[in-house]
Scaffold this active site. Structure first.
Site, PDB file in Angstrom:
ATOM      1  CB  CYS A 115      -3.727   0.010   9.244  1.00 54.10           C
ATOM      2  SG  CYS A 115      -4.585  -0.038   7.668  1.00 54.10           S
ATOM      3  CB  CYS A 174      -0.966   0.021   1.186  1.00 50.80           C
ATOM      4  SG  CYS A 174      -0.147   0.167   2.784  1.00 50.80           S
TER       5      CYS A 174
HETATM    6 FE1  FES Z   1      -1.812   0.381   4.299  1.00 46.63          FE
HETATM    7 FE2  FES Z   1      -3.443   1.470   6.175  1.00 46.63          FE
HETATM    8  S1  FES Z   1      -3.909   1.029   4.085  1.00 46.63           S
HETATM    9  S2  FES Z   1      -1.319   1.059   6.322  1.00 46.63           S
END
Ligand code: FES
Length: 165
Positions: free
Chosen positions: A109, A36
């Site tokens: 996360c 991400c």
């Molecule tokens: Fe990757 Fe929250 S979407 S850390």
């Protein structure tokens, strides 16, 4: 993300705690999630309390999503007063504190925060409690932004541990 969690995250990031570089930190940890693209750096300062070395305070900087920022804010409060070993035992769901259980798509996360904490508390992969040679925050660029701007993340100038490696 359900409405209740969305509200709790919004509350946590409205006034996030412990944001920013800690210039007198004893140790620092940086992690990134290559999927991400989020990154998080966490600083830790210790103190002696009742003959034990405990976490006095912690702070963070993040290029993370709102959930990661919310968890980091809560986690930096929750680990105060704990020994490194106690903090290392905390699971992502514990670090999330009052946010409660995170949905599967948001668990990473909290794992980002846990990874930064582990990197800070176990510099150079030393065993917890053997932190005589902690990472040297002063050797890093002043902020995570500065590090990234300088291209150090790509050149290896800062130690970013990617969680899924
Ligand atoms: Fe990757 Fe929250 S979407 S850390």
């Amino acid at each position: 993300m359900n409405d209740d969690l969305q509200k709790k995250v919004a509350q946590a990031i409205h006034d996030p705690k412990n944001v920013g570089e800690m210039t007198d930190a004893d140790s620092v940890g940086t992690v990134g999630n290559s999927e991400c693209g989020e990154m998080l750096r966490l600083w830790v300062k210790y103190k002696e309390q009742d003959g034990q070395k405990v976490i006095d305070k912690a702070s963070f900087q993040s290029f993370g999503c709102e959930t990661a920022i919310a968890v980091a804010s809560l986690a930096t409060e929750l680990i105060r007063g704990k020994t490194a070993d106690e903090a290392l035992e905390m699971k992502p769901e514990e670090l999330s504190g009052e946010l409660g259980p995170l949905p599967p798509m948001k668990i990473h996360c909290a794992e980002l925060v846990q990874g930064a904490l582990r990197d800070a508390l176990s510099p150079d992969d030393q065993e917890p409690g053997q932190m005589e040679s902690p990472a040297k925050p002063a050797e890093l660029s002043p902020t995570l932004q500065d590090s990234l701007n300088a291209g150090q993340a790509k050149s290896g100038g800062i130690n970013i541990r990617f969680l899924d490696e």
